[in-house]
Scaffold this motif. Structure first.
Motif, PDB file in Angstrom:
ATOM      1  N   CYS A  44      59.729  10.710  21.956  1.00  0.00           N
ATOM      2  CA  CYS A  44      60.862   9.768  22.084  1.00  0.00           C
ATOM      3  C   CYS A  44      61.711  10.080  23.307  1.00  0.00           C
ATOM      4  CB  CYS A  44      61.709   9.798  20.813  1.00  0.00           C
ATOM      5  SG  CYS A  44      60.842   9.146  19.362  1.00  0.00           S
ATOM      6  N   VAL A  45      62.025  11.361  23.503  1.00  0.00           N
ATOM      7  CA  VAL A  45      62.842  11.766  24.655  1.00  0.00           C
ATOM      8  C   VAL A  45      62.091  11.482  25.956  1.00  0.00           C
ATOM      9  CG1 VAL A  45      63.831  13.760  25.857  1.00  0.00           C
ATOM     10  CG2 VAL A  45      64.188  13.477  23.390  1.00  0.00           C
ATOM     11  N   SER A  46      60.831  11.822  25.983  1.00  0.00           N
ATOM     12  CA  SER A  46      60.029  11.634  27.202  1.00  0.00           C
ATOM     13  C   SER A  46      59.896  10.159  27.561  1.00  0.00           C
ATOM     14  CB  SER A  46      58.637  12.247  27.022  1.00  0.00           C
ATOM     15  OG  SER A  46      58.741  13.617  26.755  1.00  0.00           O
ATOM     16  N   MET A  47      59.704   9.316  26.564  1.00  0.00           N
ATOM     17  CA  MET A  47      59.616   7.876  26.857  1.00  0.00           C
ATOM     18  C   MET A  47      60.958   7.367  27.372  1.00  0.00           C
ATOM     19  SD  MET A  47      56.520   6.719  26.444  1.00  0.00           S
ATOM     20  CE  MET A  47      56.724   4.942  26.355  1.00  0.00           C
ATOM     21  N   ALA A  48      62.047   7.813  26.771  1.00  0.00           N
ATOM     22  CA  ALA A  48      63.375   7.367  27.214  1.00  0.00           C
ATOM     23  C   ALA A  48      63.666   7.824  28.642  1.00  0.00           C
ATOM     24  CB  ALA A  48      64.447   7.899  26.259  1.00  0.00           C
ATOM     25  N   GLU A  49      63.185   9.000  28.989  1.00  0.00           N
ATOM     26  CA  GLU A  49      63.415   9.550  30.337  1.00  0.00           C
ATOM     27  C   GLU A  49      62.323   9.134  31.323  1.00  0.00           C
ATOM     28  OE1 GLU A  49      63.772  13.767  29.672  1.00  0.00           O
ATOM     29  OE2 GLU A  49      65.789  13.549  28.843  1.00  0.00           O
ATOM     30  N   LYS A  50      61.382   8.339  30.841  1.00  0.00           N
ATOM     31  CA  LYS A  50      60.264   7.866  31.667  1.00  0.00           C
ATOM     32  C   LYS A  50      59.433   9.014  32.250  1.00  0.00           C
ATOM     33  CE  LYS A  50      62.697   3.577  32.852  1.00  0.00           C
ATOM     34  NZ  LYS A  50      62.365   2.901  31.652  1.00  0.00           N
TER      35      LYS A  50
END
Length: 121
Positions: A44-50
């Motif tokens: 989730c964090v990685s997707m949000a931070e691209k």
């Protein structure tokens, strides 16, 4: 809720995992440990931070854990997401991550319900 009922609720394959581990105690141990895995939060964090390289690794880890535990529904969605992110962001990744989130929530809710009933008995 029994362990078998938990697997039914999450679209899992209890018989396959039991055949591999030969022990309900071991299956229960690893199913409950799934709640401690941080790969979903990392996804989730990685997707949000691209950060799609890290998102790929997280999706791939979820896929592997689900394959070992027979969590077939989450395995399918995380596998599709992992494939979509293998070489970076793709247009379908944003849609697929929503399916992973939905399947993950169903999976963890059932495991928590199973865990709660284990603690009561």
């Amino acid at each position: 809720m029994t362990l078998q009922e938990c697997y039914n609720a999450i679209g899992g394959n209890y018989a396959e995992v039991f055949a591999r581990l030969h022990s309900e105690r071991l299956v229960r141990k690893f199913v409950l440990k799934f709640l401690d895995d941080k790969s979903y939060e990392l996804l989730c964090v990685s997707m949000a931070e691209k950060d799609y390289d890290e998102a790929f690794r997280a999706a791939h880890t979820i896929k592997g854990v689900c394959q070992n535990l027979g969590f077939d529904r989450l395995l399918e969605s995380s596998s599709k997401l992992s494939d979509a992110l293998r070489h970076g962001w793709t247009p379908e990744a944003d849609v697929l991550v929503e399916q992973v989130k939905e399947d993950y929530c169903v999976t963890t809710a059932a495991i928590r319900e199973y865990e709660k009933e284990c603690e009561e008995h």
